[in-house]
Scaffold this motif. Structure first.
Motif, short mmCIF file in Angstrom:
data_model
loop_
_atom_site.label_atom_id
_atom_site.label_comp_id
_atom_site.label_asym_id
_atom_site.label_seq_id
_atom_site.Cartn_x
_atom_site.Cartn_y
_atom_site.Cartn_z
N LYS A 199 -4.46 70.86 110.91
CA LYS A 199 -3.82 72.17 110.69
C LYS A 199 -2.31 72.04 110.77
O LYS A 199 -1.58 72.66 110.00
CB LYS A 199 -4.28 73.18 111.76
CG LYS A 199 -5.75 73.42 111.76
CD LYS A 199 -6.13 74.49 110.76
CE LYS A 199 -7.63 74.69 110.79
NZ LYS A 199 -8.19 75.04 109.51
N ALA A 200 -1.84 71.22 111.74
CA ALA A 200 -0.40 71.13 111.95
C ALA A 200 0.30 70.41 110.81
O ALA A 200 1.45 70.69 110.49
CB ALA A 200 -0.11 70.42 113.27
N LEU A 201 -0.40 69.46 110.18
CA LEU A 201 0.24 68.67 109.13
C LEU A 201 0.43 69.42 107.83
O LEU A 201 1.38 69.20 107.10
CB LEU A 201 -0.58 67.41 108.85
CG LEU A 201 -0.46 66.25 109.82
CD1 LEU A 201 -1.40 65.14 109.43
CD2 LEU A 201 0.96 65.73 109.86
N VAL A 202 -0.50 70.33 107.55
CA VAL A 202 -0.48 71.00 106.25
C VAL A 202 0.83 71.77 106.06
O VAL A 202 1.26 72.51 106.94
CB VAL A 202 -1.68 71.95 106.12
CG1 VAL A 202 -1.55 72.84 104.90
CG2 VAL A 202 -2.95 71.15 106.06
N GLY A 203 1.45 71.54 104.91
CA GLY A 203 2.69 72.25 104.60
C GLY A 203 3.93 71.49 104.99
O GLY A 203 5.03 71.88 104.62
N GLN A 204 3.78 70.40 105.75
CA GLN A 204 4.97 69.64 106.12
C GLN A 204 5.21 68.52 105.13
O GLN A 204 4.36 68.21 104.31
CB GLN A 204 4.78 69.03 107.51
CG GLN A 204 4.51 70.06 108.55
CD GLN A 204 4.83 69.53 109.92
OE1 GLN A 204 5.91 69.04 110.16
NE2 GLN A 204 3.89 69.61 110.81
#
Lengths: 625, 411, 155
Positions: free
Chosen positions: B385-390
């Protein structure tokens, strides 16, 4: 004179025999050979071909001088090769194609030899119309063809006004008389930079180039823009004292070059990329011409002025042959895969044909200034020209040229970024689709000739310098013998010897090849990507390569990252295109408003309009007399 | 705040293993609608699929299984159109050793090494949770002496794991001097372990009903050495907080929100960095005065700060416990009075990255069924979840800040 | 103009003379530090203990670069492959592929610290320079690496 007649006859025969594609194309090739001969003869001494008086003051004049002969040679070498290429390529289209190519070649011939406004305009229009119809040869291209027509006609109107001003001042249509006429200069300048696709007027090219057949795209990119360049050369030569145009040229050229290179770095379509690269090259020509005429009047800067002129000629040569090679090879690849995007034409070198792949590689390398190709020589010369801006006394001019030089350098870097993308993904990429077999003997031959030209012209570039009449820029230094070294100024500022460079590269290449062929027991394994085989879905795509440019220059490209459920893509456009689409929308709205409110076939409005117009006319005459 | 730790399907009936801080136990399947990640947790041994983007421009950037970026053999499938990570699928199946299946039918002494080798750097936490579950099933209660030893070793393990994670972060952020210092301290920590306790990763210390005994002076000597390490750590950590360059890389990367907690159910420092805590030490009798360290940002920097502060907190706990420990005497474990020998038990321990929970069913001194709930299982879901969009640059700063391990996740 | 060639010949002869004068024993010790080795470590399913040992080996205490020991991320540039742990079922083909990709000559160091996974006896692994079992420590691994660099046989 004989050759002149012969080439006109050949083109005419080509037009007549259009139903027989092969014959027609061969006539076109013959015609261009004779045209080149005319150019070579004309370079030696000026010729007056025809002087036909129509009325008392109006006469048609055809003739050749040094400028037109240089352009004749360059344009018709590329034209001849395009015609030869078309023998096989036209089989994919209808028979009318040969007709249009012949008409445009004949008209081009007249444009470059015309010395009066009327014959110039007529032949100018003929090219526009012939190319308009040849774009329509591919289906569903009405929009693109009309946008081409629209820009060409704007350019024609500007020329009309310019010639009108000429008539008003001198009472004749002879172009050579337009000395010191500022109105003529302004409008002709506008007309020709539109023809050269300089930045604010370039929006049509991306869609038109990509939709039109490849040989037509090559004609659009090289000979047609050469008309613009030729025109700029001519009008600058007529009015070398008007500094403001030179400054505008430098600024416009550098901004436009950067813009073109930026768009090329962004684009993903097979033909849009070289189309934007065309803008970049033409802008470089404009910028170097600007420097040439800015410094022409200062006695101490004569060498710089001449060198800048030489630079412009070199860029023209490099652009013409490299871009023709690129368009023809790309056209071949595109038809072989019947695909539009760079991503989908991988492995041209391996699967379509070695020559086509090599064509893309060599032309692309030349355009990204790879030594010792002709593009490298011309880019080096351009940068040398800009480096010498310190010699100009005026501080503001110095600043302007330095600033433009920065933009040009950026443009060269970005263009090599774009070209690397094209070479890497199309010529050397991995195969994604089955190849369609097309008959392509003449296509391959013409690509091979162009590859040879691009390599050889770089090698013999000192000879070209002599041929163009600038032997002052050749010298010898250290171990390099006398005429092989190009120097950028006197006293010597920068030096380059493409010939020695080429020889050294060749020697190193042979040595490496020898060394490599010695190693026989080499362990060969598949590439190591985390230990697993690379799947086709895991390969790097062209969008990923361009995304860095789009992402960094978000405001310039209007980049939007769009995510809709399971699909995601990046959307970006040319900022100037939004301006044009705004104008288009506005004019649509206004015209619909007028058609609904005023011209809605209501008799009252109509009567009111006529009475209003009558009163305004009366008032006008009343107060102006 | 409650978490779903696992879905237990022995005896052909499904039950949910739920924890809410004070209560940990099995509840009825009807509560599954409270947990959004129920479906995923049922399927936790297959690839963690986030989404399958299908677009012409998007391609799959595969990182692994044997790539330098991830130390362990596993794959990150990063879907991207260049730079930005649109979706992340994590394939942890390469590391799966099926330890739960191997444990079945073994005696307790045979099974403890297996529990320890789920994840060696959490070896003591795993063995504590496992033996605790067995002790509960057998109706045993540890003596106060053993409980203190347990606390000491858990905190020792926490210290070296936290230093490891911070060292990894500093390596990713290219802080050469800082990371060299941290690497030295990390190496020092595990050297001390092997010097004083004969095991680098504190293995073979916890047994059913007891903790391996060491002389009391040994702990005092050990404490002296550990203090030096932790003080050194504090010093260079405070130095590192002056480096804007370093902090900028961690700040605002890999941000998690409470919504992500409801979707994935992670805990440990990642949850503490969002100002919530489910630390079981808070509710334990042995560590009475424990107050969890909380941060608010929820990004990589907050997670790093929580870990750094926990290092000093752990040292305080060790000091306190060793002081107490000097006064207590070893006793044998006592049987619970009220116990009616159940054959199942739940054991928990707080590892450096979150709570480890074991559910064990025994029969005739042998293990019949084991369910291991590890923190990394949830943390990798949170990483997704944290990686998405970075963008790619933030990948190591995000992944390393969680302290999640694939061997812990895949078991 | 010919100074490079002149210099080259000069140096070449000096070097030749020096070799005959050198004490062989001295050369032998120097050799350990002179040579450099590139190591590719692969985790094929160990319980993280061995990963941590390798990580601790990077600490300044060992200062591996002083010994010419470097870690690399691809087998194609590696001289020594360290296999950490016994392979899981899925990692077996990957481990064998990594060994296949090593340039010759190369060495393979096998390590295992528990019974999980498939035993190394099932595979015919070439050039094994050592097989460490039980509690694998970083010192032991380092001693194997140094022995490999010296050219000693240590089994």
């Amino acid at each position: 004179m004989i050759f002149y007649t012969l080439s006109v006859v050949c083109f005419l025969l080509g037009i007549i025999s259009f139903f027989k594609n092969k014959l027609s194309c061969i006539f076109a090739v013959l015609g261009s050979v004779f045209s080149i001969a005319v150019g070579i003869l004309g370079f030696e001494r000026s010729l007056n071909i025809l002087n036909l008086a129509l009325f008392q003051d109006v006469s048609l004049r055809l003739g050749i001088d040094k400028t037109s002969s240089i352009f004749l040679i360059i344009a018709f070498i590329s034209f001849g090769i395009i015609a030869f290429y078309s023998i096989d390529f036209n089989k994919l289209f209808s028979k009318r194609m040969a007709l249009f190519i012949n008409i445009s070649m004949l008209a081009m011939f007249f444009v470059l030899t015309a010395q009066d406004a009327i014959s110039f305009l007529i032949s100018f229009e003929c090219i526009t119309i012939a190319i308009f119809f040849s774009i329509l040869e591919r289906k569903n291209t009405y929009k693109e063809a009309f946008s081409f027509l629209a820009f060409s006609e704007v350019s024609s109107i500007a020329l009309f006004i310019a010639f009108g001003a000429l008539w008003a001042q001198t009472g004749s249509f002879i172009i050579a008389n337009a000395v010191g006429n500022i109105v003529f200069m302004s409008f002709a300048y506008l007309a020709f930079i539109i023809k050269m696709d300089i930045t604010p007027f370039h929006v049509w090219i991306s869609s038109t180039y990509s939709k039109s057949p490849s040989n037509v795209a090559a004609i659009l990119s090289v000979p047609v823009t050469l008309i613009g360049t030729y025109g700029i050369f001519r009008i600058f030569a007529l009015n070398p004292n008007i500094e403001i145009f030179a400054i505008i040229s430098i600024l416009l050229g550098s901004v436009s070059a950067l813009w073109g290179a930026l768009q090329a770095a962004r684009s993903r379509s097979l033909k849009k990329l070289p189309a934007y690269s065309t803008i970049e090259n033409n802008s470089m020509i404009l910028a170097s011409l600007g420097i040439a005429y800015l410094t022409a009047n200062t006695q101490s800067l004569q060498y710089l002025s001449q060198f800048a002129m030489l630079t412009a000629l070199f860029i023209i040569i490099s652009h013409s042959f490299s871009k023709t090679a690129l368009f023809l090879s790309i056209g071949h690849a595109k038809e072989a895969f019947s695909e539009e995007l760079i991503d989908n034409v991988g492995g041209v070198f391996k699967y379509v044909s070695k020559i086509t792949g090599l064509g893309i590689i060599i032309a692309g390398l030349s355009l990204s200034a790879f030594p010792p190709l002709i593009g490298f020589v011309s880019d080096w010369m351009l940068l040398e020209t800009f480096f010498q801006s310190y010699k100009i006394d005026d501080l503001s001019l110095k600043l302007i040229i330095t600033f433009s030089g920065i933009l040009i350098t950026l443009a060269i870097g970005l263009s090599s970024f774009g070209m690397k993308k094209l070479i890497g993904f199309s010529a050397l990429g991995t195969k994604t689709k089955e190849v369609i077999n097309i008959e392509s003997l003449t296509m391959k031959i013409s690509e091979a000739i162009l590859i040879f030209l691009v390599i050889a012209l770089g090698f013999i570039s000192p000879l070209i310098v002599i041929g163009l009449g600038y032997p002052a820029f050749l010298d010898g230094l250290l171990a390099v013998p006398k005429p092989l070294l190009i120097v950028s100024s006197r006293p010597i500022f920068g030096v380059l010897s493409p010939t020695i460079f080429a020889i050294m590269i060749f020697i190193f290449f042979v040595a490496l090849w020898k060394l490599k062929s010695k190693e026989k027991d080499v362990k060969r394994v598949s590439p190591w990507v985390g230990g697993l085989e690379v799947l086709s879905t895991e390969s790097f795509k062209i969008g990923a390569y361009s995304f860095i440019v789009e992402s960094l220059l978000k405001p310039l490209n209007q980049t939007k990252e769009i995510r809709e459920g399971d699909t995601a893509y990046v959307y970006s456009i040319d900022l100037i295109e939004t301006f044009y689409s705004f104008i288009t929308k506005l004019s649509n709205k206004i015209s619909s408003f007028f058609s609904k409110t005023i011209m809605n076939s209501s008799i009252h409005w109509y009567i009111a309009y006529i009475i209003g117009a009558f009163i305004i006319t009366l008032m006008y005459f009343k107060f102006t007399r | 705040m409650k978490r779903l730790l696992g879905i237990i399907s022995s005896d052909k009936t499904e039950k949910l293993l739920v924890s809410s801080g004070t209560f940990t136990g099995l509840v009825d399947l009807s509560q599954k609608k409270d947990f959004k990640y129920y479906d995923w947790l049922r399927d936790r041994d297959s690839v963690y699929t986030d989404s399958n983007i299908t677009s012409e421009e998007v391609f799959n950037f595969r990182l692994g299984p044997l790539a330098g970026a991830n130390q362990e053999c596993s794959i990150y499938h990063l879907k991207t159109y260049g730079e930005r990570m649109l979706a992340v699928n994590i394939d942890q199946t390469y590391k799966s050793r099926k330890i739960e299946d191997l444990m079945v039918g073994r005696s307790f002494d045979e099974a403890i090494p297996l529990a320890e080798s789920v994840c060696s750097n959490f070896a003591f936490s795993h063995s504590v949770a496992f033996t605790q579950a067995i002790e509960e099933a057998l109706g045993l209660e540890l003596s106060g002496y053993s409980k203190l030893l347990r606390v000491i070793f858990l905190e020792i393990e926490r210290i070296y794991n936290h230093i490891y994670v911070i060292a990894k972060l500093s390596i990713s952020a290219a802080q050469k001097v800082y990371s060299s210092h941290l690497l030295y301290l990390f190496e020092r920590c595990i050297s001390l372990n092997s010097k004083y306790f004969n095991s680098t990763f504190l293995k073979k210390i916890k047994k059913v009903g007891e903790v391996k005994d060491f002389p009391k002076e040994l702990f005092l000597n050990y404490l002296e050495e550990l203090k030096k390490v932790v003080n050194e750590f504090k010093k260079i950590y405070n130095f590192s907080l002056d480096s804007r360059n370093y902090l900028d890389r961690l700040h605002n990367t890999g941000i998690l929100t409470i919504e992500d907690f409801y979707n994935t159910g992670f805990d440990g420092p990642a949850l503490k960095a969002m100002n919530y805590s489910l630390d079981i030490r808070e509710f334990s009798k042995t560590t009475k005065n424990f107050k969890p360290i909380l941060e608010e940002e929820g990004d990589s920097l907050a997670r790093m700060i929580v870990r750094a502060k926990e290092v000093s907190q752990s040292l305080e706990i060790i000091e306190e416990s060793i002081e107490l420990f000097q006064e207590t005497q070893p006793e044998s474990p006592k049987s619970l009075k009220t116990s009616q020998k159940r054959d199942s038990g739940i054991g928990q321990s707080e590892s450096a990255s979150g709570t480890i929970t074991y559910y064990v069913e025994i029969k005739d001194q042998k293990i019949e069924f084991v369910y291991i709930s590890t923190p990394s299982t949830f943390l990798f879901r949170a990483i997704q979840k944290a990686l998405v969009g970075q963008i790619f640059t933030d990948f190591p700063f995000t992944v390393d800040s969680f302290g999640a391990f694939f061997c812990d996740c895949a078991r | 103009m010919f100074w490079p060639i002149y210099g080259l010949t000069k140096k070449y002869t000096e070097k030749k003379l020096n070799i005959s004068k050198l004490n062989l024993k001295q050369l032998y010790i120097k050799n350990i530090f002179k040579r450099s080795i590139h190591i590719f470590c692969i985790d094929v399913g160990n319980d993280n203990a061995l990963n941590f040992e390798i990580f601790a080996l990077l600490s300044p205490k060992y200062n591996l670069h002083r010994l010419g020991i470097f870690f690399t991320q691809t087998p194609r540039k590696a001289d020594l492959l360290i296999v950490l742990g016994r392979p899981t079922e899925k990692m077996v083909p990957l481990m064998l592929e990594a060994i296949n990709q090593m340039p010759e000559p190369f060495g393979v160091l096998l390590t295992e610290n528990n019974d999980l996974g498939i035993s190394f006896d099932n595979f015919d692994i070439p050039n094994v320079i050592g097989h460490i079992k039980g509690d694998v420590s970083r010192d032991e691994m380092l001693s194997y690496i140094l022995a490999f660099m010296k050219g000693d046989e240590k089994k």
